[in-house]
Design a protein around this motif. Structure first.
Motif, PDB file in Angstrom:
ATOM      1  N   UNK A 297       6.290 -16.069   4.318  1.00  0.00           N
ATOM      2  CA  UNK A 297       7.023 -14.847   3.957  1.00  0.00           C
ATOM      3  C   UNK A 297       7.472 -14.140   5.239  1.00  0.00           C
ATOM      4  N   UNK A 298       8.226 -13.068   5.060  1.00  0.00           N
ATOM      5  CA  UNK A 298       8.646 -12.291   6.240  1.00  0.00           C
ATOM      6  C   UNK A 298       8.022 -10.900   6.229  1.00  0.00           C
ATOM      7  N   UNK A 299       7.141 -10.631   5.279  1.00  0.00           N
ATOM      8  CA  UNK A 299       6.515  -9.311   5.185  1.00  0.00           C
ATOM      9  C   UNK A 299       5.113  -9.467   4.578  1.00  0.00           C
ATOM     10  N   UNK A 300       4.341  -8.384   4.564  1.00  0.00           N
ATOM     11  CA  UNK A 300       2.965  -8.473   4.061  1.00  0.00           C
ATOM     12  C   UNK A 300       2.924  -8.605   2.537  1.00  0.00           C
ATOM     13  N   UNK A 301       1.788  -9.132   2.043  1.00  0.00           N
ATOM     14  CA  UNK A 301       1.583  -9.307   0.601  1.00  0.00           C
ATOM     15  C   UNK A 301       0.184  -8.788   0.250  1.00  0.00           C
ATOM     16  N   UNK A 302       0.098  -7.872  -0.716  1.00  0.00           N
ATOM     17  CA  UNK A 302      -1.215  -7.437  -1.213  1.00  0.00           C
ATOM     18  C   UNK A 302      -1.905  -8.601  -1.908  1.00  0.00           C
ATOM     19  N   UNK A 303      -3.208  -8.808  -1.579  1.00  0.00           N
ATOM     20  CA  UNK A 303      -3.940  -9.827  -2.340  1.00  0.00           C
ATOM     21  C   UNK A 303      -5.007  -9.131  -3.189  1.00  0.00           C
ATOM     22  N   UNK A 304      -4.576  -8.550  -4.289  1.00  0.00           N
ATOM     23  CA  UNK A 304      -5.463  -7.929  -5.272  1.00  0.00           C
ATOM     24  C   UNK A 304      -4.610  -7.766  -6.520  1.00  0.00           C
ATOM     25  N   UNK A 305      -5.275  -7.497  -7.645  1.00  0.00           N
ATOM     26  CA  UNK A 305      -4.578  -7.651  -8.920  1.00  0.00           C
ATOM     27  C   UNK A 305      -4.379  -6.344  -9.685  1.00  0.00           C
ATOM     28  N   UNK A 306      -4.584  -5.208  -9.015  1.00  0.00           N
ATOM     29  CA  UNK A 306      -4.188  -3.939  -9.612  1.00  0.00           C
ATOM     30  C   UNK A 306      -5.264  -3.238 -10.425  1.00  0.00           C
ATOM     31  N   UNK A 307      -6.544  -3.583 -10.209  1.00  0.00           N
ATOM     32  CA  UNK A 307      -7.612  -2.856 -10.905  1.00  0.00           C
ATOM     33  C   UNK A 307      -7.894  -1.545 -10.164  1.00  0.00           C
ATOM     34  N   UNK A 308      -8.407  -0.564 -10.872  1.00  0.00           N
ATOM     35  CA  UNK A 308      -8.790   0.691 -10.215  1.00  0.00           C
ATOM     36  C   UNK A 308     -10.122   1.121 -10.798  1.00  0.00           C
ATOM     37  N   UNK A 309     -11.177   0.861 -10.059  1.00  0.00           N
ATOM     38  CA  UNK A 309     -12.543   1.030 -10.570  1.00  0.00           C
ATOM     39  C   UNK A 309     -13.295   1.978  -9.648  1.00  0.00           C
ATOM     40  N   UNK A 310     -13.902   3.027 -10.214  1.00  0.00           N
ATOM     41  CA  UNK A 310     -14.679   3.944  -9.376  1.00  0.00           C
ATOM     42  C   UNK A 310     -16.061   3.349  -9.125  1.00  0.00           C
ATOM     43  N   UNK A 311     -16.733   3.877  -8.111  1.00  0.00           N
ATOM     44  CA  UNK A 311     -18.086   3.379  -7.828  1.00  0.00           C
ATOM     45  C   UNK A 311     -19.018   3.658  -8.999  1.00  0.00           C
ATOM     46  N   UNK A 312     -18.805   4.800  -9.689  1.00  0.00           N
ATOM     47  CA  UNK A 312     -19.659   5.094 -10.856  1.00  0.00           C
ATOM     48  C   UNK A 312     -19.403   4.080 -11.972  1.00  0.00           C
TER      49      UNK A 312
ATOM     50  N   UNK B 243      -0.023   2.971  -7.388  1.00  0.00           N
ATOM     51  CA  UNK B 243      -0.711   1.915  -6.652  1.00  0.00           C
ATOM     52  C   UNK B 243      -0.034   1.642  -5.314  1.00  0.00           C
ATOM     53  N   UNK B 244      -0.758   0.918  -4.470  1.00  0.00           N
ATOM     54  CA  UNK B 244      -0.274   0.636  -3.117  1.00  0.00           C
ATOM     55  C   UNK B 244       0.780  -0.462  -3.162  1.00  0.00           C
ATOM     56  N   UNK B 245       2.013  -0.077  -2.912  1.00  0.00           N
ATOM     57  CA  UNK B 245       3.096  -1.058  -2.859  1.00  0.00           C
ATOM     58  C   UNK B 245       3.333  -1.361  -1.385  1.00  0.00           C
ATOM     59  N   UNK B 246       3.651  -2.620  -1.066  1.00  0.00           N
ATOM     60  CA  UNK B 246       3.691  -3.039   0.338  1.00  0.00           C
ATOM     61  C   UNK B 246       4.669  -2.209   1.179  1.00  0.00           C
ATOM     62  N   UNK B 247       5.704  -1.643   0.538  1.00  0.00           N
ATOM     63  CA  UNK B 247       6.698  -0.882   1.297  1.00  0.00           C
ATOM     64  C   UNK B 247       6.250   0.523   1.675  1.00  0.00           C
ATOM     65  N   UNK B 248       5.096   0.971   1.177  1.00  0.00           N
ATOM     66  CA  UNK B 248       4.611   2.318   1.515  1.00  0.00           C
ATOM     67  C   UNK B 248       4.351   2.436   3.011  1.00  0.00           C
TER      68      UNK B 248
ATOM     69  N   UNK C 247      -5.177  -9.278   6.578  1.00  0.00           N
ATOM     70  CA  UNK C 247      -5.146  -7.861   6.902  1.00  0.00           C
ATOM     71  C   UNK C 247      -5.920  -7.126   5.811  1.00  0.00           C
ATOM     72  N   UNK C 248      -5.726  -5.837   5.712  1.00  0.00           N
ATOM     73  CA  UNK C 248      -6.608  -5.054   4.842  1.00  0.00           C
ATOM     74  C   UNK C 248      -5.869  -3.902   4.179  1.00  0.00           C
ATOM     75  N   UNK C 249      -6.298  -3.585   2.960  1.00  0.00           N
ATOM     76  CA  UNK C 249      -5.736  -2.440   2.227  1.00  0.00           C
ATOM     77  C   UNK C 249      -5.993  -1.128   2.972  1.00  0.00           C
ATOM     78  N   UNK C 250      -6.948  -1.146   3.915  1.00  0.00           N
ATOM     79  CA  UNK C 250      -7.251   0.092   4.643  1.00  0.00           C
ATOM     80  C   UNK C 250      -6.045   0.589   5.430  1.00  0.00           C
ATOM     81  N   UNK C 251      -5.044  -0.264   5.663  1.00  0.00           N
ATOM     82  CA  UNK C 251      -3.869   0.199   6.430  1.00  0.00           C
ATOM     83  C   UNK C 251      -3.103   1.287   5.658  1.00  0.00           C
ATOM     84  N   UNK C 252      -3.204   1.306   4.321  1.00  0.00           N
ATOM     85  CA  UNK C 252      -2.513   2.357   3.554  1.00  0.00           C
ATOM     86  C   UNK C 252      -3.163   3.720   3.808  1.00  0.00           C
TER      87      UNK C 252
END
Ligand code: NAD
Length: 314
Positions: A232-247, A129-134, A117-122
């Protein structure tokens, strides 16, 4: 152990197939792909049969998944802008396609189904940060199709006792990611423009942020999940918590390439989210041994691979 990779001729799929083949416990890997965005050459020289066709074809899926221990379902039409231009094909491939894969897995009693799936669902949910329960607030047809895909997957675990693992991928980048089509992702677009001496086109002000994830970190996690039969019985984020702007991404590329890069700004695109960063607690608990590749190292490998292609005239 036989593993099926749908979307196996795509960017993440072709990297995953290679990682799976390196595991002694995995005796056969089969790819399913209709080559709508994937490339035959991504599987060149590999002992991997490609079943060429759509995941919407149940007969093709029967042939692929018979006897499989795991299916890693990556086949999809990616890209938010693609789905904004033409919502129905994205829905068919991503939502109905996932249902079709789950049905095939059910027919053949496949032991584990891993789904991208994709982070775009948030979407427009502002919490970081995006926690799965949001609460998901998808703002593009692509995001809706991925939300349907992960929801079907969770429902199959609940209704049929299927062992599943729906992952929300964030912005994955690395070697083999396509750079030269209308819906190419930002990292390969920037790197290929930089290598060609052209300006980098930034949609909006460039301060939008992403949790860029090197493809090797994604495939390490997927291989570990297959080998340890994680479910599992629920979704899992597959990313490690970085926050980088395009610049900031452009600044990294400037350091790697040792020169300033020209930037041109274009209007922000409908459907794009402003900020994205994963909460990775659940991921780290489930996969304690996976160590993410740092952004700089991942970008260096991506630039090296893409420069090799330019030198080879590809
Ligand atoms: P990709 O386009 O390189 O790979 C997708 C593959 O699926 C392609 O080879 C394509 O030909 C194939 N495909 C598409 N429709 C198909 C169909 N109907 N039947 C069979 N095959 C079909 O994209 P990718 O970046 O490797 O993405 C892999 C998965 O990860 C996708 O599900 C995507 O939505 C998801 N994802 C990727 C990212 C990212 O940053 N790359 C982020 C979030 C989610």
């Amino acid at each position: 152990m036989k593993v099926v990779v749908t979307g196996g001729a795509g960017f993440i799929g072709a990297n995953l197939v290679r990682a799976l083949l390196a595991e002694p416990g995995i005796t056969s890997v089969v790819a399913v792909d209709d080559l709508s965005t994937g490339l035959l050459e991504n599987l060149d020289g590999l002992p991997v049969p490609l079943l060429r066709g759509t995941i919407l074809d149940p007969d093709l899926l029967d042939e692929a998944v018979a006897g499989a221990a795991s299916v890693v379902h990556l086949g999809a039409l990616g890209s938010v802008p693609r789905s904004v231009d033409r919502p129905l094909p994205s829905h068919h491939a991503n939502a109905t396609g996932t249902l079709s894969v789950l049905e095939a897995a059910r027919r053949h009693d496949v032991g584990q189904v891993i789904v991208a799936s994709s982070s775009s669902v948030y979407g427009a949910n502002p919490v970081l940060p995006r926690q799965e329960g949001l609460r998901p607030v998808p703002v593009s047809p692509y995001a809706v199709s991925k939300l349907a895909a992960e929801a079907y997957t969770i429902a199959y675990a609940a209704c049929y006792g299927m062992q599943v693992l729906p992952f929300r991928f964030f912005n994955v980048f690395g070697p083999r990611q396509a750079a030269h089509h209308a819906y190419a992702a930002v990292v390969p677009r920037f790197v290929s423009a930089a290598l060609a001496g052209q300006p980098l086109q930034v949609h909006g002000d460039g301060r939008q942020t992403r949790d860029f994830t090197y493809v090797g970190s994604v495939t390490d996690t997927l291989v570990d999940a297959v080998l340890r039969r994680v479910g599992v019985t629920d979704v899992v984020n597959l990313a490690f918590g970085a926050r980088v702007s395009l610049l900031e991404l452009i600044a990294e590329l400037e350091e790697i390439m040792g020169r300033r890069l020209d930037v041109v700004h274009a209007p922000a695109r409908p459907g794009d989210v402003r900020d994205s960063q994963a909460n990775s607690d659940r991921l780290r608990e489930l996969f304690p041994t996976v160590r993410p590749t740092p952004l700089r190292a991942g970008l260096e490998q991506t630039v090296a691979w893409m420069s090799g292609r330019v030198l080879a005239g590809q």
